[in-house]
Scaffold this active site. Structure first.
Site, PDB file in Angstrom:
ATOM      1  CG  ASP A 169      -7.295   0.383   0.545  1.00  0.00           C
ATOM      2  OD1 ASP A 169      -8.108  -0.492   0.207  1.00  0.00           O
ATOM      3  OD2 ASP A 169      -6.443   0.208   1.445  1.00  0.00           O
ATOM      4  CG  HIS A 185      -9.684  -2.314   6.918  1.00  0.00           C
ATOM      5  ND1 HIS A 185      -8.348  -2.649   6.931  1.00  0.00           N
ATOM      6  CD2 HIS A 185     -10.179  -2.778   5.744  1.00  0.00           C
ATOM      7  CE1 HIS A 185      -8.047  -3.287   5.824  1.00  0.00           C
ATOM      8  NE2 HIS A 185      -9.138  -3.378   5.082  1.00  0.00           N
ATOM      9  CG  HIS A 222      -1.706  -1.218   1.425  1.00  0.00           C
ATOM     10  ND1 HIS A 222      -1.214  -2.363   2.031  1.00  0.00           N
ATOM     11  CD2 HIS A 222      -3.002  -1.501   1.089  1.00  0.00           C
ATOM     12  CE1 HIS A 222      -2.161  -3.281   2.080  1.00  0.00           C
ATOM     13  NE2 HIS A 222      -3.247  -2.791   1.513  1.00  0.00           N
TER      14      HIS A 222
END
Length: 336
Positions: free
Chosen positions: A251, A182, A170
């Site tokens: 993302d 998240h 990432h």
């Protein structure tokens, strides 16, 4: 000339398309579908679902998170892959065997996902693990950036050998923060020089070989107050300083780490304006609809069409390839 793909990648409810989803996939703003565990009963069922999606629009990109270890959405009918750290474990004593194992793992992943009708898996993970991030951990190949670059490169070679693209994540590195993006917005206060010397190394080494990159929902506060996926500065560095020419995927815009950019439609436009080519919006159908509406006047980048599964070599379906699959399958299953 191939059809243009829209900039939105969304998810599905279950193992088969609903009538509503068929209508949704026909929207020109949609460019792809990502599958989760709830969509993957078996390899055969995923292949049938892929055919159903292509019957609506053949050009759509079909993706999955199939890294191995903890992140393996499809488990029935395919190889159970070990975590990346497990693949790298023998490097100190058997460097060439380990490099070959990583390449074999990429090859096998590419062959199996292609057999299921998919275009790409979001792999490899190129984060450098420093023991801080529970969400990365053994998803990383190593705590040494040079090892991540070398073995990540071998994994990419394997994917390419199977005719499949590679999407690194990432950017510029999620391994240095404890928070899970998240659930919240992580902040990494390290200066750019420290990131260049460590987390950015795999991306800098591999930018010319990656077909896609996914930036992190992490703020690197010394460089930009915005998360990397909403930062023209970070994505500009990726394009200009690192020379990356592939597709930039956001993302998931439904993650808590993306909430600082506003409502879903505002997040979508912020990510596109920063330089993302395709927007993931998952596990929230209302948010997906808002993002689609926000992208009505935003055509997808032409580079998206390069990500369709590219296998065109008949030898990949030959008996030697089958023999190799059996050998690699058995080895990786034993490691998992």
């Amino acid at each position: 000339m191939p059809p243009t793909l829209g900039p939105v990648m969304l998810d599905l409810e279950g193992i088969a398309l609903t009538p509503e989803e068929r209508q949704l996939l026909a929207r020109p703003e949609v460019g792809g579908v990502i599958l989760f565990t709830r969509n993957t009963e078996s390899a055969e069922q995923v292949r049938e679902l892929s055919h159903a999606i292509r019957s609506v629009r053949p050009e759509l990109l079909l993706a999955i998170d199939q890294e191995g270890g903890r992140v393996q959405r499809l488990r029935q009918g395919v190889t159970r892959l070990p975590a990346m750290a497990r693949l790298a474990a023998g490097l100190a004593t058997q460097p060439e065997v380990t490099r070959r194992l990583c390449q074999d793992a990429g090859w096998l992943l590419g062959m199996e996902m292609a057999a299921c009708g998919l275009d790409l898996s979001f792999a490899p993970v190129l984060d450098v693990d420093d023991g801080t991030s529970s969400v990365i951990g053994d998803r990383s190949l190593s705590a040494d950036p040079e090892i991540v670059a070398a073995l990540g490169g071998a994994f990419i070679d394997g994917l390419h050998e199977a005719g499949m693209v590679a999407v690194g994540k990432h950017f510029p590195g999620h391994g240095g923060v404890a928070a899970d993006s998240h659930l919240e917005l992580p902040v990494d206060p390290r200066p750019l020089d420290a990131l260049r010397a460590r987390d950015l190394v795999p991306f800098a080494r591999l930018a010319g070989r990656l077909n896609g990159i996914m930036p992190a929902h992490v703020v690197y506060s010394d460089f930009d107050p915005r998360p990397a996926g909403f930062s023209p500065a970070w994505l500009g560095l990726l394009r200009q300083s690192l020379g990356f020419k592939g597709v930039i995927f956001s993302d998931d815009l439904s993650m808590a780490g993306a909430a600082s950019a506003g409502r879903p439609g505002e997040r979508a436009l912020a990510a596109l304006n920063a330089g993302c080519d395709m927007l993931l919006v998952c596990n929230d159908r209302a948010a997906a609809l808002e993002v689609i509406d926000a992208c009505r006047e935003r055509p997808g980048a032409s580079r998206l069409t390069r990500l369709r599964y590219g296998r065109a070599r008949p030898e990949l379906a030959s008996l030697p390839a089958l023999s190799r699959w059996r050998r690699v399958h058995a080895h990786l299953e034993a490691l998992a």
